[in-house]
Design a protein around this motif. Structure first.
Motif, PDB file in Angstrom:
ATOM      1  N   VAL A  55      16.470  -7.621   9.699  1.00 29.57           N
ATOM      2  CA  VAL A  55      17.676  -8.158   8.640  1.00 29.57           C
ATOM      3  C   VAL A  55      16.991  -7.949   7.082  1.00 29.57           C
ATOM      4  N   LEU A  56      15.821  -8.295   6.963  1.00 30.46           N
ATOM      5  CA  LEU A  56      15.352  -8.033   5.854  1.00 30.46           C
ATOM      6  C   LEU A  56      15.325  -6.805   5.205  1.00 30.46           C
ATOM      7  N   PHE A  57      14.992  -5.636   5.942  1.00 41.04           N
ATOM      8  CA  PHE A  57      15.282  -4.217   5.679  1.00 41.04           C
ATOM      9  C   PHE A  57      16.595  -3.855   5.425  1.00 41.04           C
ATOM     10  N   LEU A  58      17.624  -4.533   6.012  1.00 41.22           N
ATOM     11  CA  LEU A  58      18.949  -4.154   5.701  1.00 41.22           C
ATOM     12  C   LEU A  58      19.445  -4.592   4.575  1.00 41.22           C
ATOM     13  N   MET A  59      18.693  -6.248   4.157  1.00 38.38           N
ATOM     14  CA  MET A  59      19.057  -6.432   2.867  1.00 38.38           C
ATOM     15  C   MET A  59      18.808  -5.691   1.716  1.00 38.38           C
ATOM     16  N   ALA A  60      17.257  -5.212   1.843  1.00 39.16           N
ATOM     17  CA  ALA A  60      16.727  -4.305   0.929  1.00 39.16           C
ATOM     18  C   ALA A  60      17.552  -3.110   0.720  1.00 39.16           C
ATOM     19  N   GLN A  61      18.037  -2.403   1.721  1.00 37.58           N
ATOM     20  CA  GLN A  61      18.928  -1.389   1.825  1.00 37.58           C
ATOM     21  C   GLN A  61      20.275  -1.439   1.095  1.00 37.58           C
ATOM     22  N   ALA A  62      20.683  -2.534   1.320  1.00 35.75           N
ATOM     23  CA  ALA A  62      22.062  -3.021   0.818  1.00 35.75           C
ATOM     24  C   ALA A  62      22.005  -3.223  -0.847  1.00 35.75           C
ATOM     25  N   LYS A  63      20.891  -3.698  -1.041  1.00 32.67           N
ATOM     26  CA  LYS A  63      20.667  -4.076  -2.582  1.00 32.67           C
ATOM     27  C   LYS A  63      20.414  -2.809  -3.393  1.00 32.67           C
ATOM     28  N   GLU A  64      19.479  -1.729  -2.759  1.00 35.99           N
ATOM     29  CA  GLU A  64      19.209  -0.436  -3.256  1.00 35.99           C
ATOM     30  C   GLU A  64      20.609   0.275  -3.449  1.00 35.99           C
ATOM     31  N   TYR A  65      21.271   0.477  -2.470  1.00 41.55           N
ATOM     32  CA  TYR A  65      22.551   1.263  -2.472  1.00 41.55           C
ATOM     33  C   TYR A  65      23.933   0.629  -2.758  1.00 41.55           C
ATOM     34  N   ASN A  66      23.739  -0.526  -3.361  1.00 45.45           N
ATOM     35  CA  ASN A  66      24.782  -1.537  -3.629  1.00 45.45           C
ATOM     36  C   ASN A  66      26.015  -1.685  -2.600  1.00 45.45           C
ATOM     37  N   LEU A  67      25.542  -2.055  -1.272  1.00 43.69           N
ATOM     38  CA  LEU A  67      26.270  -2.155  -0.368  1.00 43.69           C
ATOM     39  C   LEU A  67      26.681  -3.494   0.144  1.00 43.69           C
ATOM     40  N   TYR A  68      26.411  -4.230  -0.780  1.00 44.46           N
ATOM     41  CA  TYR A  68      26.825  -5.936  -0.606  1.00 44.46           C
ATOM     42  C   TYR A  68      28.370  -6.058  -0.904  1.00 44.46           C
ATOM     43  N   ASP A  69      28.910  -7.081  -0.250  1.00 51.81           N
ATOM     44  CA  ASP A  69      30.502  -7.081  -0.499  1.00 51.81           C
ATOM     45  C   ASP A  69      30.466  -8.365  -1.602  1.00 51.81           C
ATOM     46  N   TYR A  70      31.825  -8.415  -2.408  1.00 51.93           N
ATOM     47  CA  TYR A  70      31.912  -9.242  -3.461  1.00 51.93           C
ATOM     48  C   TYR A  70      30.684  -9.347  -4.550  1.00 51.93           C
ATOM     49  N   ASP A  71      30.199 -10.382  -4.866  1.00 50.35           N
ATOM     50  CA  ASP A  71      29.121 -10.441  -5.758  1.00 50.35           C
ATOM     51  C   ASP A  71      27.591 -10.872  -5.188  1.00 50.35           C
ATOM     52  N   ASN A  72      27.637 -10.609  -3.689  1.00 44.90           N
ATOM     53  CA  ASN A  72      26.458 -11.113  -3.009  1.00 44.90           C
ATOM     54  C   ASN A  72      25.223 -10.478  -3.550  1.00 44.90           C
ATOM     55  N   ARG A  73      25.372  -9.251  -4.146  1.00 43.62           N
ATOM     56  CA  ARG A  73      24.284  -8.688  -4.340  1.00 43.62           C
ATOM     57  C   ARG A  73      23.227  -9.178  -5.508  1.00 43.62           C
ATOM     58  N   ASP A  74      23.863 -10.109  -6.303  1.00 46.67           N
ATOM     59  CA  ASP A  74      23.151 -10.905  -7.280  1.00 46.67           C
ATOM     60  C   ASP A  74      22.934 -12.194  -6.891  1.00 46.67           C
ATOM     61  N   TYR A  75      23.020 -12.480  -5.614  1.00 46.15           N
ATOM     62  CA  TYR A  75      23.086 -13.784  -5.276  1.00 46.15           C
ATOM     63  C   TYR A  75      22.276 -14.085  -3.870  1.00 46.15           C
ATOM     64  N   TYR A  76      21.231 -13.668  -3.737  1.00 48.93           N
ATOM     65  CA  TYR A  76      20.507 -13.888  -2.638  1.00 48.93           C
ATOM     66  C   TYR A  76      20.107 -15.299  -2.043  1.00 48.93           C
ATOM     67  N   GLY A  77      20.185 -16.114  -2.977  1.00 51.38           N
ATOM     68  CA  GLY A  77      19.880 -17.718  -2.600  1.00 51.38           C
ATOM     69  C   GLY A  77      21.066 -18.164  -1.668  1.00 51.38           C
ATOM     70  N   ARG A  78      22.108 -17.707  -1.992  1.00 53.44           N
ATOM     71  CA  ARG A  78      23.117 -18.231  -1.143  1.00 53.44           C
ATOM     72  C   ARG A  78      22.942 -17.826   0.397  1.00 53.44           C
ATOM     73  N   PHE A  79      22.660 -16.529   0.500  1.00 49.87           N
ATOM     74  CA  PHE A  79      22.379 -16.007   1.760  1.00 49.87           C
ATOM     75  C   PHE A  79      21.311 -16.711   2.551  1.00 49.87           C
ATOM     76  N   PHE A  80      20.142 -16.912   1.516  1.00 54.38           N
ATOM     77  CA  PHE A  80      19.075 -17.494   1.974  1.00 54.38           C
ATOM     78  C   PHE A  80      19.349 -19.063   2.762  1.00 54.38           C
ATOM     79  N   LEU A  81      20.116 -19.707   1.990  1.00 56.72           N
ATOM     80  CA  LEU A  81      20.484 -21.223   2.484  1.00 56.72           C
ATOM     81  C   LEU A  81      21.453 -20.918   3.664  1.00 56.72           C
ATOM     82  N   CYS A  82      22.381 -19.988   3.593  1.00 53.62           N
ATOM     83  CA  CYS A  82      23.004 -19.713   5.035  1.00 53.62           C
ATOM     84  C   CYS A  82      22.274 -19.290   6.242  1.00 53.62           C
TER      85      CYS A  82
END
Length: 400
Positions: A55-82
């Motif tokens: 999961v962490l590898f996928l998160m890093a890849q999504a950040k590098e290639y801007n594959l996040y939906d909405y504005d989630n790329r800049d808000y890791y803390g929300r996913f962390f709490l979820c």
């Protein structure tokens, strides 16, 4: 758009480390607490560690290639709490009957605050941990994996119209069918009320949790810039007043483009607020001389424009760029229609225009443009857009 790479690199590392060192030993701790033997504790810890690593590898890849939906790329803390909330749900579910696990809302929650693929993977890892702690069979995993994945698919790319009734119903139907197949049809017992009580409770809880999660998501993400849109989409916004003082011609061109972009986006179910803002400000670079993307970007960043508007304006203004968003396509055609009509009227104020022919010509030429190759908009939506333009004949007469 500006990116604080140094800050976010540290935050990304901190968040990833925190997730790993909470879930990995936490799985071993709860395995011990629930009375599992040492080999099971080791197996569960290793499996959880490998799953979290993926999961962490996928998160890093999504950040590098801007594959996040909405504005989630800049808000890791929300996913962390979820994810932490999901882990808590996981260890609690391990002590509950398998038919009462509320995993469908968890899949949706994780997907909404990352992207669909990460949400499904993260939900599957947490589901695996719950199974290992409880000793549930493989059928239970597929029950919630299928229903969770289906829910993630139907809630993908929801927008500000808050039309979530159908996705909720579909999610509950898939969950019902899956539970019927696994928990009822394959139980070697006679059908009775007690057997149905827990699944029905799960369905009710899933429905309530989905509504709560969606309200939270709309508050934090979809409607995050609602107040900002109220300011920038007001015709009396100071920035538009400056444009009017600078050039009435550019101002009225922007107003007409914004009107058409807004109306078409509403009828097609697109993000009408972002499209309207694109119409208002696609010529705002004139305030700094040339209406280039660089000038428009600087002005929009200064006035704290929503990122969706910046993306639309960038796609529209960059000459070698491609239109990806549907709202960008709406702006592209709205500007072409308004510009063409204003140009023809300027040549001859008394000219009688055939609006249908003008619109047909614009669509035929624009659709041949290579910039539409990767656009999300469908041919059906383009045809519907053309019809809406043709319905606005009375409005075009006001352009004179």
């Amino acid at each position: 758009m500006k990116e604080n790479k140094g800050i976010w690199r540290f935050a990304d590392f901190f968040t990833a480390t925190a997730i790993f060192f909470i879930i990995f030993p936490g799985t071993g701790f709860f395995s011990f607490l629930y009375g599992l033997d040492e080999p099971s504790i080791l197996r569960n810890s290793v499996a959880a560690g490998l799953g979290i690593g993926i999961v962490l590898f996928l998160m890093a890849q999504a950040k590098e290639y801007n594959l996040y939906d909405y504005d989630n790329r800049d808000y890791y803390g929300r996913f962390f709490l979820c994810f932490l909330a999901g882990f808590l749900n996981t260890v609690i579910c391990a002590k509950l009957p398998a038919g009462g696990w509320p995993f469908v809302p968890l899949f949706v929650l994780l997907a909404l605050f990352s992207n669909s693929f990460i949400g499904v993977c993260a939900g599957s890892v947490l589901l695996m941990i719950s199974m290992l702690l409880s000793g549930a069979g493989i059928g239970v995993f597929f029950l919630y994996f299928i229903s969770g994945t289906a829910a993630v698919c139907v809630f993908r790319n929801i927008n500000g119209n808050y039309k979530v009734g159908t996705p909720i119903v579909i999610s509950l139907i898939v969950l019902t069918v899956s539970m019927t197949a696994e928990l009822i049809l394959f139980e070697n017992e006679k059908l009775n009320l007690d057997m149905l009580l827990i699944p029905f409770t799960n369905l009710a809880l899933t429905c309530v949790l989905l509504i709560v999660i969606l309200k939270l998501f709309f508050h934090l993400v979809i409607y995050k810039y609602r107040e900002r849109y109220l300011v920038i989409n007001d015709p009396e916004c100071p920035l538009l007043v400056q444009l009017k003082e600078h050039s009435k011609e550019e101002y009225y061109r922007a107003v007409h483009t914004a009107y058409l972009s807004d109306k078409i986006s509403k009828k097609l179910g697109f993000d009408d607020q972002a499209a309207k803002a694109g119409g208002y400000y696609h010529r705002i670079g004139c305030l700094q001389g040339e209406n280039s993307w660089e000038n428009v970007r600087d002005i929009c960043l200064e006035y704290d424009f929503p990122p969706e508007v910046l993306a639309i304006l960038q796609e529209f203004l960059q000459k070698d760029g491609k239109l990806l968003h549907k709202e960008s396509a709406v702006l592209y055609f709205a500007d072409a229609v308004v510009s063409s009509i204003l140009f023809l009227i300027a040549k001859d104020a008394d000219v009688k225009l055939d609006y249908d022919q003008i619109i047909d010509t614009i669509f035929r030429k624009k659709q041949e443009d290579a910039c539409f190759g990767d656009c999300e908009i469908s041919l059906r939506e383009l045809n519907r857009m053309k019809l809406i333009f043709k319905e606005e004949k009375l409005y075009y007469d006001f352009l004179r």
